[in-house]
Design a protein around this motif. Structure first.
Motif, PDB file in Angstrom:
ATOM      1  N   ALA A  76       0.917  -1.178   0.047  1.00 11.33           N
ATOM      2  CA  ALA A  76      -0.086   0.087   0.181  1.00 11.33           C
ATOM      3  C   ALA A  76       0.815   1.246   0.087  1.00 11.33           C
ATOM      4  O   ALA A  76       0.534   2.091  -0.733  1.00 11.33           O
ATOM      5  N   ALA A  77       1.872   1.256   0.797  1.00 13.85           N
ATOM      6  CA  ALA A  77       2.843   2.358   0.757  1.00 13.85           C
ATOM      7  C   ALA A  77       3.562   2.564  -0.524  1.00 13.85           C
ATOM      8  O   ALA A  77       3.508   3.795  -1.101  1.00 13.85           O
ATOM      9  N   LEU A  78       3.991   1.767  -1.081  1.00 17.90           N
ATOM     10  CA  LEU A  78       4.588   1.824  -2.448  1.00 17.90           C
ATOM     11  C   LEU A  78       3.520   2.445  -3.514  1.00 17.90           C
ATOM     12  O   LEU A  78       3.792   3.073  -4.365  1.00 17.90           O
ATOM     13  N   ARG A  79       2.291   1.715  -3.482  1.00 17.47           N
ATOM     14  CA  ARG A  79       1.147   1.980  -4.291  1.00 17.47           C
ATOM     15  C   ARG A  79       0.782   3.571  -4.003  1.00 17.47           C
ATOM     16  O   ARG A  79       0.585   4.103  -5.055  1.00 17.47           O
ATOM     17  N   GLU A  80       0.347   4.110  -2.949  1.00 15.36           N
ATOM     18  CA  GLU A  80       0.047   5.360  -2.556  1.00 15.36           C
ATOM     19  C   GLU A  80       1.159   6.506  -3.090  1.00 15.36           C
ATOM     20  O   GLU A  80       0.879   7.479  -3.805  1.00 15.36           O
ATOM     21  N   VAL A  81       2.579   6.188  -2.940  1.00 15.40           N
ATOM     22  CA  VAL A  81       3.500   7.197  -3.558  1.00 15.40           C
ATOM     23  C   VAL A  81       3.411   6.854  -4.800  1.00 15.40           C
ATOM     24  O   VAL A  81       3.626   8.000  -5.695  1.00 15.40           O
ATOM     25  N   LYS A  82       3.341   5.908  -5.712  1.00 12.10           N
ATOM     26  CA  LYS A  82       3.003   5.742  -7.090  1.00 12.10           C
ATOM     27  C   LYS A  82       1.796   6.666  -7.538  1.00 12.10           C
ATOM     28  O   LYS A  82       1.842   7.535  -8.507  1.00 12.10           O
ATOM     29  N   GLU A  83       0.745   6.268  -7.002  1.00  5.61           N
ATOM     30  CA  GLU A  83      -0.591   6.983  -7.292  1.00  5.61           C
ATOM     31  C   GLU A  83      -0.697   8.433  -7.129  1.00  5.61           C
ATOM     32  O   GLU A  83      -1.036   9.335  -8.008  1.00  5.61           O
ATOM     33  N   GLU A  84      -0.088   9.027  -5.983  1.00  2.00           N
ATOM     34  CA  GLU A  84      -0.256  10.196  -5.638  1.00  2.00           C
ATOM     35  C   GLU A  84       0.693  11.192  -6.385  1.00  2.00           C
ATOM     36  O   GLU A  84       0.740  12.523  -6.395  1.00  2.00           O
ATOM     37  N   LEU A  85       2.133  10.671  -6.279  1.00  5.81           N
ATOM     38  CA  LEU A  85       3.162  11.500  -6.643  1.00  5.81           C
ATOM     39  C   LEU A  85       3.925  11.098  -8.058  1.00  5.81           C
ATOM     40  O   LEU A  85       4.587  11.534  -8.469  1.00  5.81           O
TER      41      LEU A  85
END
Length: 166
Positions: A76-85
């Protein structure tokens, strides 16, 4: 529609799920992630939340979000960084530094040291309006002024202590 796993206070799956927006019962939690990116200058990459968001609109905050059912915290942490930034973080470089228990969520706090060029970011406009690098003192000032979400004194003490060692 976003579906979350329901956890107990220790972070164990209850094998029940909930749709985002539904009420969690007493003793039920969902998992969220906060990701702190620090560059080689010791600056933190922060983001301003979009004005249209329900939770903390227009507020500066750490990158983060909810863990989706079936997902683990690191994914989830890796996904959120990819999605948001729009950043692809090497999974070997990101480290969970602690877990915070709140009223109805458990927040895993992740840390990564990475030099990222602001011009290369691809912001998810529905969620993020701006991003910038800030020194620790500027971040402290933004929290004091109410410009950056205040996660609590103990939270920031742990963050700065960990960042100072890395």
């Amino acid at each position: 529609m976003e579906i979350w796993d329901i956890l107990d206070k220790q972070g164990n799956k209850t094998y029940k799920t909930i749709v985002r927006g539904e009420e969690l019962k007493e003793g039920e939690y969902h998992l969220v992630v906060h990701i702190w990116i620090m560059n080689s200058k010791g600056e933190f990459l922060i983001q301003r939340r979009a004005d249209a968001l329900k939770l903390m609109p227009g507020m500066w905050a750490a990158t983060g979000g909810s863990v989706i059912a079936g997902e683990d915290s690191k994914t989830a942490a890796l996904r959120e960084v990819k999605e948001e930034l729009g950043i692809d973080i090497n999974a070997d470089n990101i480290h969970k530094i602690w877990r915070v228990t709140r009223k109805h969520n458990l927040a895993d706090v992740w840390f990564v040291k990475e030099d990222v060029n602001i011009e290369d970011l691809e912001l998810l406009e529905e969620e993020v309006s701006h991003a910038k690098w800030v020194a620790k003192e500027e971040l402290k000032s933004m929290v004091t002024k109410g410009e950056f979400h205040n996660y609590g004194a103990e939270y920031f003490r742990k963050l700065y202590e960990y960042a100072g060692k890395n």
